[in-house]
Design a protein around this motif. Structure first.
Motif, PDB file in Angstrom:
ATOM      1  N   ARG A  40     -22.752  77.005  40.159  1.00 31.66           N
ATOM      2  CA  ARG A  40     -22.859  75.589  39.817  1.00 31.66           C
ATOM      3  C   ARG A  40     -23.993  75.346  38.817  1.00 31.66           C
ATOM      4  O   ARG A  40     -23.848  74.569  37.871  1.00 31.66           O
ATOM      5  CB  ARG A  40     -23.076  74.761  41.081  1.00 31.66           C
ATOM      6  CG  ARG A  40     -23.089  73.269  40.791  1.00 31.66           C
ATOM      7  CD  ARG A  40     -23.346  72.445  42.020  1.00 31.66           C
ATOM      8  NE  ARG A  40     -24.612  72.817  42.617  1.00 31.66           N
ATOM      9  CZ  ARG A  40     -24.797  72.990  43.921  1.00 31.66           C
ATOM     10  NH1 ARG A  40     -23.800  72.830  44.748  1.00 31.66           N
ATOM     11  NH2 ARG A  40     -25.979  73.319  44.392  1.00 31.66           N
ATOM     12  N   GLU A  41     -25.119  76.011  39.003  1.00 34.16           N
ATOM     13  CA  GLU A  41     -26.245  75.832  38.083  1.00 34.16           C
ATOM     14  C   GLU A  41     -25.909  76.353  36.687  1.00 34.16           C
ATOM     15  O   GLU A  41     -26.276  75.749  35.682  1.00 34.16           O
ATOM     16  CB  GLU A  41     -27.499  76.525  38.623  1.00 34.16           C
ATOM     17  CG  GLU A  41     -28.143  75.805  39.759  1.00 34.16           C
ATOM     18  CD  GLU A  41     -28.561  74.390  39.396  1.00 34.16           C
ATOM     19  OE1 GLU A  41     -29.193  74.193  38.345  1.00 34.16           O
ATOM     20  OE2 GLU A  41     -28.249  73.461  40.168  1.00 34.16           O
ATOM     21  N   VAL A  42     -25.218  77.484  36.617  1.00 32.91           N
ATOM     22  CA  VAL A  42     -24.817  78.022  35.314  1.00 32.91           C
ATOM     23  C   VAL A  42     -23.859  77.061  34.624  1.00 32.91           C
ATOM     24  O   VAL A  42     -24.007  76.766  33.427  1.00 32.91           O
ATOM     25  CB  VAL A  42     -24.192  79.425  35.469  1.00 32.91           C
ATOM     26  CG1 VAL A  42     -23.531  79.872  34.186  1.00 32.91           C
ATOM     27  CG2 VAL A  42     -25.248  80.422  35.912  1.00 32.91           C
ATOM     28  N   ILE A  43     -22.881  76.545  35.354  1.00 32.34           N
ATOM     29  CA  ILE A  43     -21.939  75.584  34.773  1.00 32.34           C
ATOM     30  C   ILE A  43     -22.674  74.327  34.321  1.00 32.34           C
ATOM     31  O   ILE A  43     -22.412  73.799  33.230  1.00 32.34           O
ATOM     32  CB  ILE A  43     -20.820  75.255  35.786  1.00 32.34           C
ATOM     33  CG1 ILE A  43     -19.914  76.469  35.962  1.00 32.34           C
ATOM     34  CG2 ILE A  43     -20.013  74.037  35.350  1.00 32.34           C
ATOM     35  CD1 ILE A  43     -18.895  76.330  37.076  1.00 32.34           C
ATOM     36  N   ALA A  44     -23.606  73.848  35.135  1.00 30.58           N
ATOM     37  CA  ALA A  44     -24.369  72.647  34.769  1.00 30.58           C
ATOM     38  C   ALA A  44     -25.189  72.876  33.514  1.00 30.58           C
ATOM     39  O   ALA A  44     -25.244  72.015  32.625  1.00 30.58           O
ATOM     40  CB  ALA A  44     -25.277  72.231  35.926  1.00 30.58           C
ATOM     41  N   GLY A  50     -27.674  70.878  31.867  1.00 32.71           N
ATOM     42  CA  GLY A  50     -28.544  70.780  33.033  1.00 32.71           C
ATOM     43  C   GLY A  50     -28.560  69.429  33.703  1.00 32.71           C
ATOM     44  O   GLY A  50     -29.261  69.233  34.687  1.00 32.71           O
ATOM     45  N   ASN A  51     -27.821  68.469  33.173  1.00 31.79           N
ATOM     46  CA  ASN A  51     -27.824  67.118  33.741  1.00 31.79           C
ATOM     47  C   ASN A  51     -26.493  66.840  34.438  1.00 31.79           C
ATOM     48  O   ASN A  51     -25.491  66.587  33.793  1.00 31.79           O
ATOM     49  CB  ASN A  51     -28.043  66.068  32.643  1.00 31.79           C
ATOM     50  CG  ASN A  51     -29.363  66.266  31.947  1.00 31.79           C
ATOM     51  OD1 ASN A  51     -30.331  66.663  32.569  1.00 31.79           O
ATOM     52  ND2 ASN A  51     -29.399  65.991  30.656  1.00 31.79           N
ATOM     53  N   LEU A  52     -26.504  66.903  35.753  1.00 31.44           N
ATOM     54  CA  LEU A  52     -25.317  66.576  36.534  1.00 31.44           C
ATOM     55  C   LEU A  52     -25.625  65.356  37.392  1.00 31.44           C
ATOM     56  O   LEU A  52     -26.610  65.338  38.118  1.00 31.44           O
ATOM     57  CB  LEU A  52     -24.927  67.725  37.457  1.00 31.44           C
ATOM     58  CG  LEU A  52     -24.114  68.867  36.883  1.00 31.44           C
ATOM     59  CD1 LEU A  52     -23.834  69.908  37.945  1.00 31.44           C
ATOM     60  CD2 LEU A  52     -22.821  68.385  36.298  1.00 31.44           C
ATOM     61  N   PHE A  56     -20.655  64.365  39.637  1.00 34.45           N
ATOM     62  CA  PHE A  56     -20.279  65.615  38.990  1.00 34.45           C
ATOM     63  C   PHE A  56     -20.780  66.819  39.781  1.00 34.45           C
ATOM     64  O   PHE A  56     -20.151  67.867  39.808  1.00 34.45           O
ATOM     65  CB  PHE A  56     -20.779  65.674  37.554  1.00 34.45           C
ATOM     66  CG  PHE A  56     -19.878  65.013  36.570  1.00 34.45           C
ATOM     67  CD1 PHE A  56     -18.558  65.408  36.446  1.00 34.45           C
ATOM     68  CD2 PHE A  56     -20.349  63.991  35.769  1.00 34.45           C
ATOM     69  CE1 PHE A  56     -17.718  64.811  35.541  1.00 34.45           C
ATOM     70  CE2 PHE A  56     -19.515  63.376  34.852  1.00 34.45           C
ATOM     71  CZ  PHE A  56     -18.193  63.789  34.743  1.00 34.45           C
ATOM     72  N   HIS A  57     -21.935  66.670  40.418  1.00 34.50           N
ATOM     73  CA  HIS A  57     -22.478  67.737  41.253  1.00 34.50           C
ATOM     74  C   HIS A  57     -21.491  68.083  42.371  1.00 34.50           C
ATOM     75  O   HIS A  57     -21.175  69.259  42.608  1.00 34.50           O
ATOM     76  CB  HIS A  57     -23.821  67.277  41.834  1.00 34.50           C
ATOM     77  CG  HIS A  57     -24.525  68.290  42.652  1.00 34.50           C
ATOM     78  ND1 HIS A  57     -25.343  69.243  42.101  1.00 34.50           N
ATOM     79  CD2 HIS A  57     -24.551  68.503  43.991  1.00 34.50           C
ATOM     80  CE1 HIS A  57     -25.837  70.002  43.058  1.00 34.50           C
ATOM     81  NE2 HIS A  57     -25.375  69.573  44.218  1.00 34.50           N
ATOM     82  N   VAL A  58     -20.976  67.063  43.036  1.00 30.99           N
ATOM     83  CA  VAL A  58     -20.009  67.261  44.120  1.00 30.99           C
ATOM     84  C   VAL A  58     -18.684  67.784  43.563  1.00 30.99           C
ATOM     85  O   VAL A  58     -18.081  68.701  44.127  1.00 30.99           O
ATOM     86  CB  VAL A  58     -19.801  65.945  44.909  1.00 30.99           C
ATOM     87  CG1 VAL A  58     -18.653  66.077  45.889  1.00 30.99           C
ATOM     88  CG2 VAL A  58     -21.080  65.555  45.622  1.00 30.99           C
TER      89      VAL A  58
END
Length: 166
Positions: A40-44, A50-52, A56-58
């Motif tokens: 998830r962090e790599v995709i964000a 880096g801004n989710l 979008f995080h869920v």
């Protein structure tokens, strides 16, 4: 016969192997969230800088879990996935990237005597990765999931005559 899953080499009625299978399952269940967080962090960072937002995080987390669950439900034997993961991820991590970084940071040319070992390791890593990928695609590992080994059946085990009662 495939030896990809070490626990398949034990009989189903082996209690210690069953406990090992259980412990391995618990380990996988507890490790999966860590891998999910990293993904998830790599995709964000790659797609959203880096801004989710919370939504979008869920959504990204649910999509990652859904894709991983879908793959695990569609394929019974993931031996080829593990082989490709090893060839395409582990080989570059162990052989290619460190050698390439060393050669890049070196003040000498790649063919200088100080850099010959690193150049050789880099070339060997690329060769191993290419050959491993081709062999995995052309000759995939057969899946023996759920098959009982021949030595688990009592009729296949020979008993010496000295142990038989008279």
């Amino acid at each position: 016969m495939s030896f990809g899953d070490i626990f398949e080499n034990y009989c189903r009625d082996d209690n210690l192997a069953t406990f090992g299978r259980f412990c391995y399952g618990v380990t996988v269940i507890l490790t999966f969230p860590l891998e999910c967080f990293v993904t998830r962090e790599v995709i964000a960072n790659v797609f959203f800088h880096g801004n989710l937002s919370t939504v979008f995080h869920v959504v990204v987390t649910v999509v990652i879990i859904a894709v991983a669950t879908g793959v695990s439900l569609v394929y019974d034997c993931l031996g080829i996935v593990l082989e490709l993961n090893g060839v395409l991820s582990a080989t570059p991590l162990v052989f290619i990237i460190p050698s390439a970084c060393y050669l890049r940071l070196s003040k000498e040319r790649w063919n200088h005597s100080d850099n010959l070992i690193s150049s050789l390791i880099l070339a060997l890593g690329v060769l191993v990765m290419a050959v491993g990928f081709v062999m995995t695609v052309l000759h995939p590992q057969e899946c023996s999931h759920g098959k009982e080994m021949f030595y688990c059946f009592p009729s296949n085990v020979s008993v010496p005559n000295s142990t038989l009662p008279p």
